[in-house]
Scaffold this active site. Sequence first.
Site, PDB file in Angstrom:
ATOM      1  N   SER A  66       0.767  -1.230  -0.079  1.00 11.17           N
ATOM      2  CA  SER A  66      -0.009   0.220  -0.004  1.00 11.17           C
ATOM      3  C   SER A  66       0.925   1.160  -0.060  1.00 11.17           C
ATOM      4  O   SER A  66       1.657   1.422  -0.821  1.00 11.17           O
ATOM      5  CB  SER A  66      -0.773   0.082   1.144  1.00 11.17           C
ATOM      6  N   ASP A 284      -3.125   6.562  -2.949  1.00 16.78           N
ATOM      7  CA  ASP A 284      -1.829   5.831  -2.446  1.00 16.78           C
ATOM      8  C   ASP A 284      -1.272   4.832  -3.391  1.00 16.78           C
ATOM      9  O   ASP A 284      -1.641   4.552  -4.579  1.00 16.78           O
ATOM     10  CB  ASP A 284      -2.078   5.116  -1.051  1.00 16.78           C
ATOM     11  N   ASP A 286      -1.208   1.733  -3.821  1.00 18.25           N
ATOM     12  CA  ASP A 286      -1.933   0.625  -4.244  1.00 18.25           C
ATOM     13  C   ASP A 286      -3.344   1.295  -5.066  1.00 18.25           C
ATOM     14  O   ASP A 286      -4.241   0.315  -5.059  1.00 18.25           O
ATOM     15  CB  ASP A 286      -2.145  -0.558  -3.657  1.00 18.25           C
ATOM     16  N   GLU A 388     -12.350   5.781   6.099  1.00 16.63           N
ATOM     17  CA  GLU A 388     -11.302   6.039   6.830  1.00 16.63           C
ATOM     18  C   GLU A 388     -11.089   7.545   6.617  1.00 16.63           C
ATOM     19  O   GLU A 388     -10.853   7.854   5.438  1.00 16.63           O
ATOM     20  CB  GLU A 388     -10.361   4.988   6.993  1.00 16.63           C
ATOM     21  N   ALA A 389     -10.368   8.207   7.829  1.00 23.26           N
ATOM     22  CA  ALA A 389     -10.157   9.629   7.522  1.00 23.26           C
ATOM     23  C   ALA A 389      -8.914   9.591   6.401  1.00 23.26           C
ATOM     24  O   ALA A 389      -8.765  10.541   5.484  1.00 23.26           O
ATOM     25  CB  ALA A 389      -9.609  10.084   8.774  1.00 23.26           C
ATOM     26  N   ARG A 518      -3.783   3.692  20.208  1.00 25.20           N
ATOM     27  CA  ARG A 518      -4.123   2.362  20.191  1.00 25.20           C
ATOM     28  C   ARG A 518      -2.676   1.988  19.376  1.00 25.20           C
ATOM     29  O   ARG A 518      -1.999   2.531  18.690  1.00 25.20           O
ATOM     30  CB  ARG A 518      -5.294   1.999  19.073  1.00 25.20           C
ATOM     31  N   SER A 520      -0.930   0.126  16.672  1.00 31.96           N
ATOM     32  CA  SER A 520      -0.989  -0.027  15.176  1.00 31.96           C
ATOM     33  C   SER A 520      -1.015  -1.537  14.771  1.00 31.96           C
ATOM     34  O   SER A 520      -0.494  -2.229  15.230  1.00 31.96           O
ATOM     35  CB  SER A 520       0.038   0.646  14.482  1.00 31.96           C
ATOM     36  N   THR A 522      -0.380  -2.211  11.528  1.00 33.68           N
ATOM     37  CA  THR A 522       0.563  -2.469  10.387  1.00 33.68           C
ATOM     38  C   THR A 522       1.876  -1.955  10.775  1.00 33.68           C
ATOM     39  O   THR A 522       3.025  -2.173   9.916  1.00 33.68           O
ATOM     40  CB  THR A 522       0.029  -1.461   9.198  1.00 33.68           C
TER      41      THR A 522
HETATM   42  P1  NG1 Z   1      -3.003   0.874  11.596  1.00 29.92           P
HETATM   43  O1  NG1 Z   1      -1.477   0.867  11.249  1.00 29.92           O
HETATM   44  O2  NG1 Z   1      -3.296  -0.295  12.259  1.00 29.92           O
HETATM   45  O3  NG1 Z   1      -3.120   2.137  12.322  1.00 29.92           O
HETATM   46  C1  NG1 Z   1      -3.212   1.703   9.002  1.00 29.92           C
HETATM   47  C2  NG1 Z   1      -4.434   2.752   8.869  1.00 29.92           C
HETATM   48  C3  NG1 Z   1      -5.529   2.171   8.766  1.00 29.92           C
HETATM   49  C4  NG1 Z   1      -5.596   1.192   7.806  1.00 29.92           C
HETATM   50  C5  NG1 Z   1      -4.465   0.277   7.757  1.00 29.92           C
HETATM   51  C6  NG1 Z   1      -4.365  -0.523   6.616  1.00 29.92           C
HETATM   52  C7  NG1 Z   1      -4.271   4.971  10.081  1.00 29.92           C
HETATM   53  C8  NG1 Z   1      -4.253   5.543  11.367  1.00 29.92           C
HETATM   54  N1  NG1 Z   1      -4.317   3.583  10.234  1.00 29.92           N
HETATM   55  O4  NG1 Z   1      -3.553   0.843  10.152  1.00 29.92           O
HETATM   56  O5  NG1 Z   1      -6.482   3.115   8.749  1.00 29.92           O
HETATM   57  O6  NG1 Z   1      -5.508   2.124   6.440  1.00 29.92           O
HETATM   58  O7  NG1 Z   1      -3.451   0.680   7.990  1.00 29.92           O
HETATM   59  O8  NG1 Z   1      -3.764   0.092   5.369  1.00 29.92           O
HETATM   60  O9  NG1 Z   1      -4.276   5.602   9.001  1.00 29.92           O
HETATM   61 ZN    ZN Z   2      -3.578   1.169   0.144  1.00 27.70          ZN
END
Ligand code: NG1
Ligand code: ZN
Length: 550
Positions: A66, A284, A286, A388-389, A518, A520, A522
């Site tokens: 991504s 983005d 992808d 999502e924002a 929270r 993450s 990813t």
């Molecule tokens: P994580 O890393 O869990 O915050 C991020 C994005 C998600 C989502 C995922 C998947 C933020 C704050 N978080 O997740 O909204 O897009 O990556 O790509 O942008």
């Molecule tokens: Zn993406």
Amino acid sequence: QEQRRRLLDVASRFPLPSGCRFSYGTAGFRADGATMAPAVCRAGILAALRSVKLAGAAVGIVITASHNPIGDNGVKIADPDGGMMDQQWEPFADALANAPDPDALLQMVLQFVKDEGIPLGGHHTAQVLLGRDTRPTGEYLLDAALQGINAIVGAHAIDMGILTTPQLHWMVWSKNKGTKASESDYFTQLINSFRRMLELLPKDKGGYELAKKLIVDGANGIGGVKLEQMKAELSGLDIIVRNSGKEGEGILNHLCGADFVQKERVTPHGFGPEDVGVRCASLDGDADRLVYFQMSSSSDNKVDLVDGDKILSLFALFIREQLDVINNNGSQVDKSLPARLGIVQTAYANGASTQFLKGLGLEVVFTPTGVKYLHKKALEYDIGIYFEANGHGTVVFSEDFISQLESLSNDLSSQAANSQYHAAMRLMAATQLINQAVGDALSGLLLVEAILQYKRWSFQNWCELYSDLPSRQLKVKVVDRSSIVTTDAETKVSQPSSLQELIDKETANYTQGRCFVRPSGTEDVVRVYAEASTQVEADSLAKSVAHHVE
Ligand code: NG1
Ligand code: ZN
């Protein structure tokens, strides 16, 4: 026997380096691309098993990281409905990816096959569609995935080539619906439904005429490439692609792309003073995220941003308006289209957007971060809109709603001049234009463009729908991010038990303060998000809460 041999073979071809641990997070497995082959191969095994389990329905594999840097890569599995793989299989995904040696892997698969009642070895077939983005490690990882799929007897892998993530999800979704599912079918559907949307624009001209020119930042990824392919056939739009991924234009996601623009609120690489006042969009790497922006002054590179929340608001306004025309048109044909409309957001949604949407009388609900949660929630409505924002989102329509809409359109078609009919046709076109499998920057962009033309809105009109509250996001490195546990759609910390109290105390010091933390899904960080009435306050709130997290 053959099955056992194949699994042992493939596992020994992709040994797991010691110390390597994979976890199937919000976006599947993600890591440095060069280290990913064992996890990708095992994702191949998993996807094939999933297809066998689901009676040979097509399942998807996308190889992408991504918006992450070019050296990273990742893999995720799409279920037959085009959405993310059922969460119930995630623990097995983790276990499989971390199986230490071929024997362990074999035993694990055999046990799982038994527990899940997967009919391996019979005459069952499996089909897995594969797509990947433009990353240099993509081809190598594709091969690992193919080997994983082929380790399951009866599994058939179909390489769909280099694609945007949403294209692959759309293909899986379409294939299982029995509708046409090739890449050219995808383009045809988008182009045709966009044209229909424009044909359905109100005839009484007047007011603002949207400029045809749109500059799109392709993040030097696959989205720019596909947009270049498609744009020639898009009537009514003059698209210029920057950061298109062509040789010499720059590096994937580096100082460009939707994630960069949304977080930094500055122009991406390749944009300059000559673009002031021009409507711009950013994808983005992808192409499953979309944001819009415009430079208002040539003196700095700051932008006015339209993020996922405002795209959502635009879609919600448009859909609600069509429903209102259909349902509240007392003077015309007495037909109605009852529809439960639901808006799904996460805690990252700007507070001003939530207030705006609720102010319209819309039902707004929250889920934890991650498309899988949002999408699932949206499916509970006749029309579910989620974003999502960061710009990932889409609209989903229930089958029941679509068939009601179809029959309503038929009933009304004898009165083709009436506004109810037009509203119904607009909704029909929207169901075709938006990618209902997953958030899709290309299809989302076309829907935005059609709605702006419909509403006769400029970028500024859209941007001024409401004013975002200033916000700040920080990343905090901790020893073990899983020690933070959240509840209430991630808005509250339940563990460690004292942390929420500290956050509440800090937040109380700020006007319109809101803050949550929270781990993450990813990245190996804890994310801190803060909002307040001024940027200085938002920054300071985020900073002080980050101290409590450290
Ligand atoms: P994580 O890393 O869990 O915050 C991020 C994005 C998600 C989502 C995922 C998947 C933020 C704050 N978080 O997740 O909204 O897009 O990556 O790509 O942008
Ligand atoms: Zn993406």
